[in-house]
Design a protein around this motif. Structure first.
Motif, PDB file in Angstrom:
ATOM      1  N   ALA A 143       0.664  -1.224  -0.162  1.00 46.22           N
ATOM      2  CA  ALA A 143      -0.047  -0.053  -0.068  1.00 46.22           C
ATOM      3  C   ALA A 143       0.875   1.089  -0.072  1.00 46.22           C
ATOM      4  CB  ALA A 143      -1.039   0.039   1.109  1.00 46.22           C
ATOM      5  N   GLN A 144       1.813   1.388   0.791  1.00 44.13           N
ATOM      6  CA  GLN A 144       2.981   2.496   0.906  1.00 44.13           C
ATOM      7  C   GLN A 144       3.601   2.679  -0.485  1.00 44.13           C
ATOM      8  OE1 GLN A 144       5.468   1.565   3.865  1.00 44.13           O
ATOM      9  NE2 GLN A 144       4.185   1.420   5.501  1.00 44.13           N
ATOM     10  N   LYS A 145       3.749   1.568  -1.236  1.00 45.27           N
ATOM     11  CA  LYS A 145       4.465   1.773  -2.505  1.00 45.27           C
ATOM     12  C   LYS A 145       3.562   1.811  -3.815  1.00 45.27           C
ATOM     13  CE  LYS A 145       8.240   0.736  -3.037  1.00 45.27           C
ATOM     14  NZ  LYS A 145       9.471   1.478  -2.686  1.00 45.27           N
ATOM     15  N   GLY A 146       1.875   1.945  -3.557  1.00 43.03           N
ATOM     16  CA  GLY A 146       1.023   2.232  -4.522  1.00 43.03           C
ATOM     17  C   GLY A 146       0.703   0.952  -5.237  1.00 43.03           C
ATOM     18  N   ILE A 147       1.062  -0.085  -4.837  1.00 47.17           N
ATOM     19  CA  ILE A 147       0.863  -1.400  -5.449  1.00 47.17           C
ATOM     20  C   ILE A 147      -0.521  -1.853  -5.025  1.00 47.17           C
ATOM     21  CG2 ILE A 147       1.467  -3.881  -5.635  1.00 47.17           C
ATOM     22  CD1 ILE A 147       4.342  -2.726  -5.406  1.00 47.17           C
ATOM     23  N   THR A 179      -6.299  -2.191  -6.747  1.00 43.31           N
ATOM     24  CA  THR A 179      -5.073  -3.202  -6.227  1.00 43.31           C
ATOM     25  C   THR A 179      -4.470  -3.940  -7.196  1.00 43.31           C
ATOM     26  OG1 THR A 179      -5.725  -3.480  -3.725  1.00 43.31           O
ATOM     27  CG2 THR A 179      -4.593  -5.120  -4.695  1.00 43.31           C
ATOM     28  N   LYS A 180      -3.083  -3.633  -7.334  1.00 39.01           N
ATOM     29  CA  LYS A 180      -2.532  -4.183  -8.690  1.00 39.01           C
ATOM     30  C   LYS A 180      -1.856  -5.791  -8.449  1.00 39.01           C
ATOM     31  CE  LYS A 180      -0.963   0.218 -10.283  1.00 39.01           C
ATOM     32  NZ  LYS A 180       0.179   1.215 -10.432  1.00 39.01           N
ATOM     33  N   ALA A 181      -1.684  -5.901  -6.906  1.00 38.34           N
ATOM     34  CA  ALA A 181      -1.075  -7.322  -6.673  1.00 38.34           C
ATOM     35  C   ALA A 181      -1.214  -7.243  -4.859  1.00 38.34           C
ATOM     36  CB  ALA A 181       0.549  -7.249  -6.790  1.00 38.34           C
ATOM     37  N   TYR A 182      -1.250  -8.317  -4.563  1.00 43.88           N
ATOM     38  CA  TYR A 182      -1.498  -8.621  -2.986  1.00 43.88           C
ATOM     39  C   TYR A 182      -0.638  -9.824  -2.381  1.00 43.88           C
ATOM     40  CZ  TYR A 182      -5.383 -11.573  -4.647  1.00 43.88           C
ATOM     41  OH  TYR A 182      -5.982 -12.899  -5.069  1.00 43.88           O
ATOM     42  N   ALA A 183      -0.418 -10.043  -1.432  1.00 44.94           N
ATOM     43  CA  ALA A 183       0.124 -11.212  -0.881  1.00 44.94           C
ATOM     44  C   ALA A 183      -0.708 -12.093  -0.025  1.00 44.94           C
ATOM     45  CB  ALA A 183       1.463 -11.042   0.247  1.00 44.94           C
ATOM     46  N   VAL A 184      -0.365 -13.393  -0.366  1.00 45.12           N
ATOM     47  CA  VAL A 184      -1.339 -14.570   0.533  1.00 45.12           C
ATOM     48  C   VAL A 184      -0.471 -15.519   1.155  1.00 45.12           C
ATOM     49  CG1 VAL A 184      -2.794 -16.383  -0.213  1.00 45.12           C
ATOM     50  CG2 VAL A 184      -3.061 -14.584  -1.542  1.00 45.12           C
ATOM     51  N   GLY A 185      -0.601 -15.610   2.316  1.00 44.02           N
ATOM     52  CA  GLY A 185      -0.013 -16.825   3.058  1.00 44.02           C
ATOM     53  C   GLY A 185       0.939 -15.952   3.936  1.00 44.02           C
ATOM     54  N   THR A 186       2.104 -16.855   4.756  1.00 39.00           N
ATOM     55  CA  THR A 186       2.925 -16.380   5.536  1.00 39.00           C
ATOM     56  C   THR A 186       4.230 -16.223   5.035  1.00 39.00           C
ATOM     57  OG1 THR A 186       3.194 -18.625   6.499  1.00 39.00           O
ATOM     58  CG2 THR A 186       1.259 -17.153   7.318  1.00 39.00           C
ATOM     59  N   MET A 187       4.487 -16.571   3.596  1.00 38.96           N
ATOM     60  CA  MET A 187       5.986 -16.616   3.311  1.00 38.96           C
ATOM     61  C   MET A 187       6.287 -15.859   2.184  1.00 38.96           C
ATOM     62  SD  MET A 187       6.602 -20.774   3.170  1.00 38.96           S
ATOM     63  CE  MET A 187       6.845 -21.754   4.689  1.00 38.96           C
ATOM     64  N   GLY A 188       5.616 -15.131   1.185  1.00 37.89           N
ATOM     65  CA  GLY A 188       6.135 -14.470   0.138  1.00 37.89           C
ATOM     66  C   GLY A 188       5.568 -14.620  -1.011  1.00 37.89           C
ATOM     67  N   ASN A 189       4.193 -15.296  -1.220  1.00 35.43           N
ATOM     68  CA  ASN A 189       3.426 -15.479  -2.325  1.00 35.43           C
ATOM     69  C   ASN A 189       2.854 -14.261  -2.639  1.00 35.43           C
ATOM     70  OD1 ASN A 189       4.582 -18.255  -2.724  1.00 35.43           O
ATOM     71  ND2 ASN A 189       2.780 -19.111  -1.628  1.00 35.43           N
ATOM     72  N   VAL A 190       2.873 -13.829  -3.976  1.00 32.28           N
ATOM     73  CA  VAL A 190       2.373 -12.502  -4.478  1.00 32.28           C
ATOM     74  C   VAL A 190       1.498 -12.900  -5.663  1.00 32.28           C
ATOM     75  CG1 VAL A 190       2.576 -10.000  -5.092  1.00 32.28           C
ATOM     76  CG2 VAL A 190       4.007 -11.216  -3.275  1.00 32.28           C
ATOM     77  N   TYR A 191       0.040 -12.433  -5.651  1.00 32.52           N
ATOM     78  CA  TYR A 191      -0.572 -12.649  -6.966  1.00 32.52           C
ATOM     79  C   TYR A 191      -0.849 -11.267  -7.328  1.00 32.52           C
ATOM     80  CZ  TYR A 191      -1.632 -17.533  -5.508  1.00 32.52           C
ATOM     81  OH  TYR A 191      -1.504 -18.764  -5.041  1.00 32.52           O
ATOM     82  N   LEU A 192      -0.829 -11.227  -8.747  1.00 32.04           N
ATOM     83  CA  LEU A 192      -1.334  -9.776  -9.343  1.00 32.04           C
ATOM     84  C   LEU A 192      -2.720 -10.047  -9.670  1.00 32.04           C
ATOM     85  CD1 LEU A 192       1.877  -9.476  -9.945  1.00 32.04           C
ATOM     86  CD2 LEU A 192       1.216  -8.797 -12.300  1.00 32.04           C
ATOM     87  N   ARG A 225      -8.646 -12.270 -15.387  1.00 27.92           N
ATOM     88  CA  ARG A 225      -8.435 -13.586 -14.570  1.00 27.92           C
ATOM     89  C   ARG A 225      -8.835 -13.430 -13.357  1.00 27.92           C
ATOM     90  NH1 ARG A 225      -2.201 -14.720 -13.076  1.00 27.92           N
ATOM     91  NH2 ARG A 225      -2.546 -13.291 -11.350  1.00 27.92           N
ATOM     92  N   GLU A 226      -8.888 -12.225 -12.440  1.00 24.53           N
ATOM     93  CA  GLU A 226      -9.521 -12.202 -11.269  1.00 24.53           C
ATOM     94  C   GLU A 226     -10.850 -11.374 -11.687  1.00 24.53           C
ATOM     95  OE1 GLU A 226      -5.412 -13.441 -10.180  1.00 24.53           O
ATOM     96  OE2 GLU A 226      -6.138 -11.914 -11.883  1.00 24.53           O
ATOM     97  N   PRO A 227     -11.863 -11.419 -10.386  1.00 25.34           N
ATOM     98  CA  PRO A 227     -13.016 -11.134 -10.568  1.00 25.34           C
ATOM     99  C   PRO A 227     -13.182  -9.324 -10.987  1.00 25.34           C
ATOM    100  CG  PRO A 227     -12.890 -12.635  -8.877  1.00 25.34           C
ATOM    101  CD  PRO A 227     -11.452 -12.456  -9.246  1.00 25.34           C
ATOM    102  N   GLU A 228     -12.247  -8.789 -10.144  1.00 23.56           N
ATOM    103  CA  GLU A 228     -12.309  -7.234 -10.263  1.00 23.56           C
ATOM    104  C   GLU A 228     -10.662  -6.813 -10.573  1.00 23.56           C
ATOM    105  OE1 GLU A 228     -14.476  -5.064  -7.488  1.00 23.56           O
ATOM    106  OE2 GLU A 228     -14.644  -6.902  -6.415  1.00 23.56           O
ATOM    107  N   GLY A 229     -10.149  -7.586 -11.431  1.00 30.13           N
ATOM    108  CA  GLY A 229      -8.882  -7.328 -11.898  1.00 30.13           C
ATOM    109  C   GLY A 229      -8.653  -5.810 -12.410  1.00 30.13           C
TER     110      GLY A 229
END
Length: 498
Positions: free
Chosen positions: A262-266, A325-338, A343-347
């Motif tokens: 969010a701080q990076k505008g992503i 939102t251009k990208a977001y992290a899922v999980g506790t390790m470092g997986n990031v989805y665009l 492809r995504e419902p509100e991409g």
């Protein structure tokens, strides 16, 4: 009784074991069984998969393939055409397991407590499922009638220990260790019983599990369990493999990756200022963690099975503005989805801007520095196609960050702010399945990614390959609401939910 002279393979797993933990215990002679085993055999580092987490690592072992082929990237995955998350199990795996391949070739297998073996699959032998099993009420054995047989024989059975009780139920570490040891004893006895009942077994595998502040004490106890198994079942015709899926280490720092994005505008939130609902949810969760309210909390989750799951999702993603939102992290390790349009419902990321957006995410991850050490948080950052290949790559995170340090990626901010020693090339978890097939003189499916570890074998020979086993996963692994709650509780207790 006629002595068994055919070759056998006995695999004993130590979930989360690493030489960093084991070597000090070996030096203190607290693991005499493992120490003797090393003196008479060979030890090595074993490279895990990416990401090094139980559900992925044991699947890499079981299939001899990397994630892009077996299709698992975390304990939960995105539901189709949705941002919602669902918990995974064996029905989500897209590749055949070693015990299924061996069964198809007439080998008898006994498999106990391997993570991600529920729902159970039909094999030639016996199977008792492990982590991600909903509970004792489920069908956790093959054949199905084995469940009641085991309960009669053992008196009770424990699939997993809810270590969250140690934090919210006022339980001491000694009490937690006692429960973990009791679980391990029952699982070892179940394995012994099934090996005895299937006296003509070819392949046997048991995975031991221990966690957190009691891990050293439990490893010493597990060493005694293994001594019993080796004495009873490891003769001159048996190859014994003791291995781990990944390592353990202290996690002392939380990384609020989505806030950083969010701080990076992503990434963008619907409300950038104080959110009364979010503050109330955080305050409520903190109160629920009070030991005095533990019983009430558990009762609430029992009455409303999806409460905790919905709470976690709402806290992590409910306030995201997906249109920005251009990208977001899922999980506790470092997986990031665009968040890709179409492809995504509100991409919101146009397909022709995919690579530029991904480059920006990669740059942001590489720029994330620990303010105390001035070193990067992420040791490596990859595009998914750089490390994965196969039919399941399309479901992989678009960017994968690897951390080798005391950092825990948090999806939710609960704080209130928005033998003879041999010199060998390091083997990989995916090398074990083809190596075990080689030990049985069985042809190796030609779609396996692992290699035969001839440097560890007393008899080296050229591997024989065969067409891949046709595999179609038809298992029904949908969790009920109550089962979803149980899985959520266990994963939260193990620290797998941010």
């Amino acid at each position: 009784m006629t002595a068994i002279t055919k070759p056998r393979v006995l695999v004993l797993g130590l979930d989360g074991a690493t030489w960093t933990l084991l070597d000090p215990l070996l030096a203190q002679n607290k693991l005499p069984t493992l120490g003797k085993f090393i003196q008479n055999g060979t030890r090595s580092l074993l490279r895990s998969c990416i990401q090094p987490s139980s559900e992925q690592a044991w699947s890499a072992f079981a299939t001899g393939k990397q994630n892009g082929k077996f299709g698992l990237y975390g304990f939960y995955q995105r539901s189709k055409n949705s941002y919602a998350l669902e918990y995974i199990n064996a029905s989500h795996r897209r590749a055949a397991t070693l015990w299924r391949i061996l069964s198809a070739r007439g080998k008898k297998c006994v498999v106990v407590n391997v993570p991600l073996t529920w729902p159970v699959e039909k094999i030639n032998g016996a199977l008792v499922s492990g982590l991600m099993t909903p509970g004792l009420h489920s069908e956790f054995t093959y054949p199905p009638e084995l469940k009641n047989e085991l309960l009669r024989e053992l008196g009770e059975y424990i699939i997993d220990v809810d270590i969250e009780r140690g934090e919210t139920g006022g339980e001491s570490l000694d009490e937690l260790a006692a429960r973990v040891k009791r679980m391990s004893e029952l699982q070892t006895r179940a394995f012994e019983y099934l090996l005895d009942q299937n006296a003509d077994w070819d392949f046997g595998m048991l995975v031991h599990r221990a966690w957190g502040g009691v891990i050293n004490d439990c490893f010493a106890y597990l060493d005694q369990c293994n001594a019993r198994l080796l004495e009873k079942y490891a003769d001159e015709n048996t190859t014994v493999i003791i291995l781990s899926d990944h390592g353990f280490g202290p996690l002392t720092h939380a990384v609020y990756l989505n806030q950083y994005f969010a701080q990076k505008g992503i990434l963008a939130y619907k409300e950038q200022t104080g959110n009364p609902l979010s503050s109330a949810l955080r305050a409520g969760v903190k109160r629920l963690n009070n030991p005095l309210l533990a019983a009430a909390k558990n009762k609430a989750f029992e009455i409303f099975p999806r409460l905790k799951s919905n709470l976690h999702y709402s806290m992590a993603y409910g306030n995201l503005d997906w249109t920005r939102t251009k990208a977001y992290a899922v999980g506790t390790m470092g997986n990031v989805y665009l968040n890709v349009r179409g492809r995504e419902p509100e991409g919101c990321v146009e397909p022709d801007a995919y690579e530029a957006t991904r480059d920006a995410v990669i740059a942001a991850l590489r720029e994330l520095i620990d303010p105390e050490t001035q070193k990067p948080i992420f040791d490596f950052v990859y595009r998914r196609e750089e490390i994965y290949n196969g039919d399941a790559v399309e479901d992989a995170p678009d960017v994968i960050g690897l951390i080798d340090g005391p950092y825990h990626v948090a999806a939710v901010d609960w704080r209130g702010a928005n033998g003879a020693q041999k010199s060998v090339v390091e083997p990989n978890l995916i090398d074990l399945a083809p190596t075990i097939l080689q030990l049985f003189d069985e042809a190796i499916p030609d779609d396996m990614d692992g290699r035969v570890l001839n440097e560890f074998l007393s008899r080296s020979q050229l591997a024989e390959y065969a067409p891949a086993l046709h595999f179609e996963n038809k298992m029904d692994g949908e969790y009920s609401d109550a089962e979803q709650k149980e899985i959520e509780e266990r994963l939260a207790g193990l620290g797998y939910l941010g």
